[in-house]
Scaffold this motif. Structure first.
Motif, PDB file in Angstrom:
ATOM      1  N   ASN A 180       2.552  -1.762   2.671  1.00 10.81           N
ATOM      2  CA  ASN A 180       3.317  -2.847   2.053  1.00 10.81           C
ATOM      3  C   ASN A 180       2.862  -3.135   0.621  1.00 10.81           C
ATOM      4  OD1 ASN A 180       4.860  -3.204   4.342  1.00 10.81           O
ATOM      5  ND2 ASN A 180       3.631  -4.882   5.153  1.00 10.81           N
ATOM      6  N   LEU A 181       1.610  -2.772   0.314  1.00 12.83           N
ATOM      7  CA  LEU A 181       1.076  -2.976  -1.033  1.00 12.83           C
ATOM      8  C   LEU A 181       1.225  -1.742  -1.922  1.00 12.83           C
ATOM      9  CD1 LEU A 181      -2.160  -4.957  -0.057  1.00 12.83           C
ATOM     10  CD2 LEU A 181      -0.119  -5.866  -1.196  1.00 12.83           C
ATOM     11  N   GLY A 182       1.922  -0.733  -1.424  1.00 11.93           N
ATOM     12  CA  GLY A 182       2.204   0.444  -2.244  1.00 11.93           C
ATOM     13  C   GLY A 182       1.304   1.635  -1.984  1.00 11.93           C
ATOM     14  N   GLY A 183       0.365   1.497  -1.034  1.00  9.66           N
ATOM     15  CA  GLY A 183      -0.497   2.617  -0.700  1.00  9.66           C
ATOM     16  C   GLY A 183       0.167   3.571   0.280  1.00  9.66           C
ATOM     17  N   GLY A 237     -10.300 -10.156  -3.008  1.00 10.10           N
ATOM     18  CA  GLY A 237     -10.074  -9.481  -4.279  1.00 10.10           C
ATOM     19  C   GLY A 237      -9.776  -8.006  -4.162  1.00 10.10           C
ATOM     20  N   PHE A 238      -9.720  -7.480  -2.935  1.00 10.77           N
ATOM     21  CA  PHE A 238      -9.378  -6.062  -2.757  1.00 10.77           C
ATOM     22  C   PHE A 238      -7.955  -5.810  -3.237  1.00 10.77           C
ATOM     23  CE2 PHE A 238     -12.440  -6.026   1.052  1.00 10.77           C
ATOM     24  CZ  PHE A 238     -13.482  -5.539   0.282  1.00 10.77           C
ATOM     25  N   GLU A 239      -7.757  -4.668  -3.853  1.00  6.72           N
ATOM     26  CA  GLU A 239      -6.435  -4.289  -4.360  1.00  6.72           C
ATOM     27  C   GLU A 239      -6.078  -2.885  -3.892  1.00  6.72           C
ATOM     28  OE1 GLU A 239      -6.605  -4.675  -8.590  1.00  6.72           O
ATOM     29  OE2 GLU A 239      -6.557  -6.863  -8.550  1.00  6.72           O
ATOM     30  N   VAL A 240      -4.787  -2.603  -3.849  1.00  3.57           N
ATOM     31  CA  VAL A 240      -4.273  -1.283  -3.496  1.00  3.57           C
ATOM     32  C   VAL A 240      -3.399  -0.813  -4.644  1.00  3.57           C
ATOM     33  CG1 VAL A 240      -2.819   0.027  -1.900  1.00  3.57           C
ATOM     34  CG2 VAL A 240      -4.331  -1.770  -1.021  1.00  3.57           C
ATOM     35  N   LYS A 241      -3.708   0.357  -5.186  1.00  2.00           N
ATOM     36  CA  LYS A 241      -2.913   0.904  -6.284  1.00  2.00           C
ATOM     37  C   LYS A 241      -1.661   1.589  -5.729  1.00  2.00           C
ATOM     38  CE  LYS A 241      -6.976   1.774  -9.164  1.00  2.00           C
ATOM     39  NZ  LYS A 241      -7.792   2.810  -9.845  1.00  2.00           N
ATOM     40  N   GLN A 242      -0.620   1.579  -6.530  1.00  2.00           N
ATOM     41  CA  GLN A 242       0.606   2.256  -6.144  1.00  2.00           C
ATOM     42  C   GLN A 242       0.331   3.740  -5.937  1.00  2.00           C
ATOM     43  OE1 GLN A 242       3.311   0.301  -5.771  1.00  2.00           O
ATOM     44  NE2 GLN A 242       4.569   1.947  -4.943  1.00  2.00           N
ATOM     45  N   GLY A 243       0.666   4.245  -4.754  1.00  2.00           N
ATOM     46  CA  GLY A 243       0.471   5.660  -4.462  1.00  2.00           C
ATOM     47  C   GLY A 243      -0.939   6.038  -4.036  1.00  2.00           C
ATOM     48  N   GLU A 244      -1.843   5.062  -3.937  1.00  2.00           N
ATOM     49  CA  GLU A 244      -3.218   5.346  -3.521  1.00  2.00           C
ATOM     50  C   GLU A 244      -3.228   5.804  -2.061  1.00  2.00           C
ATOM     51  OE1 GLU A 244      -7.598   3.102  -3.634  1.00  2.00           O
ATOM     52  OE2 GLU A 244      -5.750   2.002  -4.120  1.00  2.00           O
ATOM     53  N   LYS A 245      -3.935   6.904  -1.804  1.00  2.00           N
ATOM     54  CA  LYS A 245      -3.939   7.501  -0.471  1.00  2.00           C
ATOM     55  C   LYS A 245      -5.138   7.015   0.334  1.00  2.00           C
ATOM     56  CE  LYS A 245      -1.521  11.687  -1.946  1.00  2.00           C
ATOM     57  NZ  LYS A 245      -1.599  13.168  -2.074  1.00  2.00           N
ATOM     58  N   PHE A 246      -4.859   6.560   1.555  1.00  2.00           N
ATOM     59  CA  PHE A 246      -5.879   5.956   2.406  1.00  2.00           C
ATOM     60  C   PHE A 246      -6.032   6.667   3.740  1.00  2.00           C
ATOM     61  CE2 PHE A 246      -5.297   2.402  -0.425  1.00  2.00           C
ATOM     62  CZ  PHE A 246      -6.497   1.696  -0.375  1.00  2.00           C
TER      63      PHE A 246
END
Length: 202
Positions: free
Chosen positions: A131-134, A100-109
């Motif tokens: 690939n998920l937008g992070g 259920g983990f998600e990555v928001k568009q533009g989220e910095k990791f």
């Protein structure tokens, strides 16, 4: 902080003949689980790592670690930084993001490991995030095994380092161990058999 002393005090600085996750062999192995089994020490180490990252003015939203080895280090670092934590894991050999983990568009990791060798697993996690937008803005680990360039230690990358040159890696220390392809391993040539860390009580 003398990271080598920390590992030796925790009996986490092992000598023998080891098969690494990269498939290469080494006479030495850092068993970070023995260091991180002490919550107070794990907190101390990751607070120090958080200070290093902060001093380089890296802005980020979340931390992601590749399972299994990076989970404890990544979680403690996230707690020290008051950031969200998620992890990737292998399914049939492929690195994936599940649970259920998600990555928001533009989220910095920041991608966090316990030990960085060539950086292969960390890079796989980074590609999942991207690939998920992070956006991956940094890599971090308790220690580097001498192959990847470390920003805060001003070390240079070796030819088999896999991490990108344009994204900084931060660690508490550097261990420059020799590692070998199985065909060129001098320990194998002496008749010794490599064991995978985690087996036989290691």
């Amino acid at each position: 902080m003398n990271l080598e002393e920390v590992y030796k005090d925790c009996k986490a600085y092992l000598e023998g003949h080891f098969l690494l996750s990269s498939g290469k062999h080494s006479q030495f192995y850092l068993q970070s689980a023995k260091v991180l089994e002490n919550p107070a020490l794990a907190e101390k180490l990751c607070k120090e790592l958080a200070k290093i990252i902060s001093s380089h003015l890296v802005e980020f939203d979340s931390i992601c670690s590749p399972a299994l080895g990076g989970i404890l280090a990544g979680y403690e670092l996230a707690r020290s930084c008051n950031k969200r934590f998620i992890f990737t894991e292998r399914v049939n050999g492929d690195m994936t993001l599940r649970r259920g983990f998600e990555v928001k568009q533009g989220e910095k990791f920041i991608i966090c490991e316990d030990i960085i060798t060539t950086g292969g697993s960390a890079l796989e996690s980074a590609k999942i995030i991207e690939n998920l937008g992070g956006i991956v803005v940094g890599f971090a680990a308790l220690a580097n095994r001498g192959f990847c360039a470390v920003k805060n230690l001003n070390t240079q990358a070796k030819t088999n380092a896999k991490l990108p040159d344009n994204i900084p890696l931060f660690t508490l220390g550097n261990f420059d161990f020799e590692i070998y392809d199985s065909e060129q391993c001098p320990l194998c040539k002496q008749g010794s058999k490599a064991i995978k860390p985690g087996s036989r009580g290691n």
